[in-house]
Design a protein around this motif. Structure first.
Motif, short mmCIF file in Angstrom:
data_model
loop_
_atom_site.label_atom_id
_atom_site.label_comp_id
_atom_site.label_asym_id
_atom_site.label_seq_id
_atom_site.Cartn_x
_atom_site.Cartn_y
_atom_site.Cartn_z
N ALA A 64 -3.41 -0.62 7.93
CA ALA A 64 -3.31 1.32 9.13
C ALA A 64 -4.52 1.74 8.49
N PRO A 65 -5.12 2.69 9.96
CA PRO A 65 -6.78 2.66 8.88
C PRO A 65 -6.89 4.43 8.57
N THR A 66 -6.12 4.73 7.32
CA THR A 66 -6.03 5.95 7.07
C THR A 66 -4.79 5.68 5.59
N LEU A 67 -4.82 6.13 4.67
CA LEU A 67 -3.90 6.63 4.08
C LEU A 67 -2.55 7.14 4.34
N GLU A 68 -2.80 8.26 5.55
CA GLU A 68 -1.74 9.12 5.93
C GLU A 68 -1.22 7.64 6.82
N ARG A 69 -1.94 7.69 8.21
CA ARG A 69 -1.70 6.31 9.20
C ARG A 69 -0.17 5.63 8.28
N LYS A 70 -0.82 5.22 7.13
CA LYS A 70 0.25 4.13 6.59
C LYS A 70 1.78 4.45 5.94
N ALA A 71 1.11 5.66 5.07
CA ALA A 71 2.42 6.83 5.26
C ALA A 71 3.78 6.76 6.28
N ILE A 72 2.42 7.57 7.50
CA ILE A 72 3.24 7.53 8.59
C ILE A 72 4.23 6.38 8.85
N LEU A 73 3.15 4.88 9.19
CA LEU A 73 4.61 3.57 9.92
C LEU A 73 5.41 3.22 8.83
#
Ligand SMILES: [Fe+2]
Ligand SMILES: [Fe+2]
Length: 330
Positions: free
Chosen positions: A75-84
């Protein structure tokens, strides 16, 4: 649909006059909109159809984690990773609720897993396609979870109580999934570079037709629908839902500046709906029968996960036996 081809064990729908008294009483309860609960009498065909549909649905939720799991580490950012990560965990939860709902009909979880691992059970064909770029994760949320919502909202009113109730929470979570996918695409298409926009268009080109196939074969070929409709296991026809999906999705694609890869797509003023082309049903059948791009990989991953977890399941059982033995000795 996450259960695209469910046999209903009925060659034709019987009229109320042809039914024996308890079946007639059962059908009348359904017609009145009452829920059927696990301990109620039900026709064998109803039970078997539901087991097939709910277990296919559960398998789809579980296998459906795999294409997206591929992108948790990318995932491109930490936030996107947490959401996914949260989204993929939701899908595991959906699978587990649904296995529980199927168990109330008298099938064990081990049996359902065995059907999946041996290749006898089906799951949605959509999860046999690869996720090649980050834009695919956006498209899955937007289109795949979007199609799932279209199918699952009516299931909240299905006649079988445990299935209908499980769908309430699942639908709430699915709408979060759809928005997270669309949000990825809004970012890429409206704030991104030309290259990112091209990535999204490429992902849409690959996911569009498989998403339309999620609603199952055309109504004219869908031989098992009539009985499922009479039992209120299914409430809308495949073509009805597919149409609704296309009509809702077209303006969303426009907002993103994307082109839907269908030369026949056009607004039909008379019908007040879009006309659109026919998916390649030969591809659909090939994927459903095990010959899609990732069928072997997906099933292989599930089998390996089951085998790798054997030591843990054995540990839990050994612990449970010890506790029972300890209680008996007291
Ligand atoms: Fe789900
Ligand atoms: Fe979802």
């Amino acid at each position: 649909m996450y259960a695209q081809m469910v046999r209903s064990d009925a060659a034709s729908v019987r009229s109320i006059e042809e039914m024996e008294p308890r079946e007639r009483a059962f059908q009348q309860r359904i017609d009145e909109g009452q829920k059927i609960e696990p301990k109620d009498w039900m026709p064998e065909g109803y039970r078997r159809t539901l087991i097939r549909q709910i277990s296919q649905h559960a398998h789809s939720e579980i296998v459906g984690q795999l294409p997206e799991g591929n992108w948790i580490t990318r995932a491109p950012t930490l936030e996107r990773k947490a959401i996914l990560l949260a989204k993929v965990q939701d899908e595991a939860g959906h699978g587990l609720y649904l296995y529980c709902a199927a168990e109330t009909l008298g099938i064990s979880r081990d049996e359902m897993y065995d059907q999946l691992h041996s290749g006898r059970a089906k799951y949605s064909s959509i999860f046999n396609y690869p996720t090649l770029s980050w834009a695919d994760i956006g498209c899955i949320g937007w289109l795949v979870d979007g199609a799932a919502i279209m199918n699952q909202v009516p299931l909240q009113r299905c006649s079988y109580g445990p299935y209908a109730r499980a769908m309430v929470r699942i639908c709430k979570e699915e709408s979060f999934h759809q928005r997270q996918g669309y949000d990825i695409l809004v970012t890429m298409c409206r704030k991104g570079s030309d290259q990112q926009r091209a990535m999204v268009q490429n992902a849409l080109d690959r996911w569009w037709w498989p998403s339309l196939m999620m609603f199952g074969p055309p109504d004219t070929d869908s031989v098992h629908s009539a009985q499922s409709m009479a039992w209120k296991i299914k409430q809308n026809s495949n073509d009805e839902l597919r149409q609704k999906f296309v009509d809702e999705t077209v303006p969303q694609a426009k907002y993103l500046g994307l082109v839907i890869p269908d030369p026949e797509l056009a607004w039909n003023e008379e019908r007040g709906a879009h006309d659109f082309g026919e998916p390649d049903w030969n591809e659909f059948l090939a994927v459903l029968n095990g010959n899609g791009p990732c069928n072997r990989e997906r099933l292989g991953a599930r089998r390996a996960a089951w085998a790798d977890g054997a030591w843990y399941r054995e540990g839990l059982m050994a612990h449970a036996h010890k506790r029972v033995a300890g209680v008996a000795a007291e």
